[in-house]
Design a protein around this motif. Structure first.
Motif, PDB file in Angstrom:
ATOM      1  N   LYS A 158       0.831  -1.216   0.000  1.00 38.55           N
ATOM      2  CA  LYS A 158       0.000   0.000   0.000  1.00 38.55           C
ATOM      3  C   LYS A 158       0.861   1.260   0.000  1.00 38.55           C
ATOM      4  O   LYS A 158       0.521   2.250  -0.645  1.00 38.55           O
ATOM      5  CB  LYS A 158      -0.956  -0.009   1.191  1.00 38.55           C
ATOM      6  CG  LYS A 158      -2.110  -0.967   0.996  1.00 38.55           C
ATOM      7  CD  LYS A 158      -3.074  -0.908   2.152  1.00 38.55           C
ATOM      8  CE  LYS A 158      -4.274  -1.812   1.897  1.00 38.55           C
ATOM      9  NZ  LYS A 158      -5.235  -1.790   2.996  1.00 38.55           N
ATOM     10  N   ARG A 159       1.986   1.214   0.732  1.00 36.70           N
ATOM     11  CA  ARG A 159       2.905   2.368   0.710  1.00 36.70           C
ATOM     12  C   ARG A 159       3.488   2.556  -0.683  1.00 36.70           C
ATOM     13  O   ARG A 159       3.613   3.673  -1.173  1.00 36.70           O
ATOM     14  CB  ARG A 159       4.027   2.179   1.731  1.00 36.70           C
ATOM     15  CG  ARG A 159       3.672   2.589   3.134  1.00 36.70           C
ATOM     16  CD  ARG A 159       4.890   2.684   4.038  1.00 36.70           C
ATOM     17  NE  ARG A 159       5.727   1.497   4.032  1.00 36.70           N
ATOM     18  CZ  ARG A 159       5.561   0.441   4.811  1.00 36.70           C
ATOM     19  NH1 ARG A 159       4.578   0.409   5.670  1.00 36.70           N
ATOM     20  NH2 ARG A 159       6.378  -0.591   4.732  1.00 36.70           N
ATOM     21  N   LYS A 160       3.843   1.438  -1.330  1.00 33.93           N
ATOM     22  CA  LYS A 160       4.411   1.496  -2.677  1.00 33.93           C
ATOM     23  C   LYS A 160       3.409   2.106  -3.650  1.00 33.93           C
ATOM     24  O   LYS A 160       3.793   2.819  -4.579  1.00 33.93           O
ATOM     25  CB  LYS A 160       4.821   0.096  -3.137  1.00 33.93           C
ATOM     26  CG  LYS A 160       5.560   0.077  -4.450  1.00 33.93           C
ATOM     27  CD  LYS A 160       6.037  -1.325  -4.788  1.00 33.93           C
ATOM     28  CE  LYS A 160       6.804  -1.320  -6.094  1.00 33.93           C
ATOM     29  NZ  LYS A 160       7.230  -2.674  -6.486  1.00 33.93           N
ATOM     30  N   LYS A 161       2.135   1.862  -3.409  1.00 37.90           N
ATOM     31  CA  LYS A 161       1.073   2.371  -4.281  1.00 37.90           C
ATOM     32  C   LYS A 161       1.031   3.901  -4.265  1.00 37.90           C
ATOM     33  O   LYS A 161       0.708   4.524  -5.269  1.00 37.90           O
ATOM     34  CB  LYS A 161      -0.260   1.808  -3.785  1.00 37.90           C
ATOM     35  CG  LYS A 161      -1.407   1.956  -4.707  1.00 37.90           C
ATOM     36  CD  LYS A 161      -2.623   1.280  -4.064  1.00 37.90           C
ATOM     37  CE  LYS A 161      -3.651   0.919  -5.071  1.00 37.90           C
ATOM     38  NZ  LYS A 161      -4.788   0.226  -4.465  1.00 37.90           N
ATOM     39  N   SER A 162       1.376   4.506  -3.142  1.00 35.06           N
ATOM     40  CA  SER A 162       1.291   5.965  -3.017  1.00 35.06           C
ATOM     41  C   SER A 162       2.631   6.675  -3.215  1.00 35.06           C
ATOM     42  O   SER A 162       2.674   7.902  -3.214  1.00 35.06           O
ATOM     43  CB  SER A 162       0.706   6.333  -1.659  1.00 35.06           C
ATOM     44  OG  SER A 162       1.567   5.909  -0.630  1.00 35.06           O
ATOM     45  N   GLU A 163       3.720   5.928  -3.363  1.00 38.54           N
ATOM     46  CA  GLU A 163       5.026   6.552  -3.573  1.00 38.54           C
ATOM     47  C   GLU A 163       5.166   7.013  -5.025  1.00 38.54           C
ATOM     48  O   GLU A 163       4.837   6.283  -5.949  1.00 38.54           O
ATOM     49  CB  GLU A 163       6.154   5.568  -3.250  1.00 38.54           C
ATOM     50  CG  GLU A 163       6.263   5.244  -1.778  1.00 38.54           C
ATOM     51  CD  GLU A 163       7.292   4.165  -1.483  1.00 38.54           C
ATOM     52  OE1 GLU A 163       7.910   3.635  -2.443  1.00 38.54           O
ATOM     53  OE2 GLU A 163       7.467   3.841  -0.308  1.00 38.54           O
ATOM     54  N   THR A 164       5.680   8.203  -5.179  1.00 36.84           N
ATOM     55  CA  THR A 164       5.881   8.759  -6.511  1.00 36.84           C
ATOM     56  C   THR A 164       7.351   8.647  -6.891  1.00 36.84           C
ATOM     57  O   THR A 164       8.232   8.944  -6.094  1.00 36.84           O
ATOM     58  CB  THR A 164       5.458  10.245  -6.552  1.00 36.84           C
ATOM     59  OG1 THR A 164       4.099  10.333  -6.135  1.00 36.84           O
ATOM     60  CG2 THR A 164       5.590  10.816  -7.932  1.00 36.84           C
ATOM     61  N   VAL A 165       7.583   8.222  -8.130  1.00 35.18           N
ATOM     62  CA  VAL A 165       8.936   8.097  -8.663  1.00 35.18           C
ATOM     63  C   VAL A 165       9.084   9.150  -9.749  1.00 35.18           C
ATOM     64  O   VAL A 165       8.182   9.348 -10.565  1.00 35.18           O
ATOM     65  CB  VAL A 165       9.161   6.685  -9.246  1.00 35.18           C
ATOM     66  CG1 VAL A 165      10.550   6.563  -9.828  1.00 35.18           C
ATOM     67  CG2 VAL A 165       8.922   5.631  -8.184  1.00 35.18           C
ATOM     68  N   GLN A 166      10.230   9.838  -9.758  1.00 33.73           N
ATOM     69  CA  GLN A 166      10.467  10.882 -10.751  1.00 33.73           C
ATOM     70  C   GLN A 166      11.733  10.582 -11.533  1.00 33.73           C
ATOM     71  O   GLN A 166      12.637   9.911 -11.031  1.00 33.73           O
ATOM     72  CB  GLN A 166      10.618  12.246 -10.075  1.00 33.73           C
ATOM     73  CG  GLN A 166       9.398  12.673  -9.309  1.00 33.73           C
ATOM     74  CD  GLN A 166       9.606  14.018  -8.632  1.00 33.73           C
ATOM     75  OE1 GLN A 166      10.581  14.712  -8.882  1.00 33.73           O
ATOM     76  NE2 GLN A 166       8.675  14.374  -7.781  1.00 33.73           N
ATOM     77  N   GLY A 167      11.776  11.100 -12.723  1.00 40.28           N
ATOM     78  CA  GLY A 167      12.959  10.919 -13.543  1.00 40.28           C
ATOM     79  C   GLY A 167      12.912  11.851 -14.736  1.00 40.28           C
ATOM     80  O   GLY A 167      11.967  12.623 -14.916  1.00 40.28           O
TER      81      GLY A 167
END
Length: 136
Positions: free
Chosen positions: A27-36
């Motif tokens: 669930k935490r992974k679902k809300s984490e944003t990755v940028q690049g």
């Protein structure tokens, strides 16, 4: 209730805790944003290099499938735990204590006898449980 179920109860409780942790991690992974950023160019002439900022989540379809599976498994494991606990409430209080000390807390028969008191010995408590389980 079989002796094996009692012995596995503590492991089932631990599995429930681990499954809950896995669900929280997903669930935490679902809300984490990755940028690049990526480089690209115009598709037409004159080609010009450009930088593009991209943003999204690393949560994948496989993660979503795993989350749903973990939630189903958790419900099933909780049902088993509840059944054992409901059964425990139907047996005599003395036997509840003995089973809790021996199987849930992992005490030796001598330690259980000390906790029970009333001049009980490890062998007498063990035989009491054996008789009880044979009756069931």
């Amino acid at each position: 209730l079989e002796k094996q179920i009692l012995m596995e109860y503590i492991d089932a409780c631990e599995l429930i805790r681990e499954t809950e942790q896995d669900i929280q991690r997903l669930k935490r992974k679902k809300s984490e944003t990755v940028q690049g950023s990526v480089k690209g160019s115009n598709p037409d002439f004159p080609y010009q290099e450009q930088h593009f900022h991209v943003e999204g989540t690393a949560y994948t379809y496989a993660d979503d499938t795993r989350l749903r599976l973990e939630e189903t498994i958790l419900r099933e494991r909780r049902e088993i735990k509840i059944k054992v606990e409901q059964y425990m409430n139907t047996i005599p209080v003395r036997m509840q204590r003995i089973i809790r000390y021996k199987y849930f807390e992992g005490m030796s028969w001598e330690q259980v006898a000390d906790r029970i008191g009333r001049m009980a010995t490890g062998d007498s408590v063990r035989m009491e449980v054996d008789r009880f389980l044979k009756e069931k």
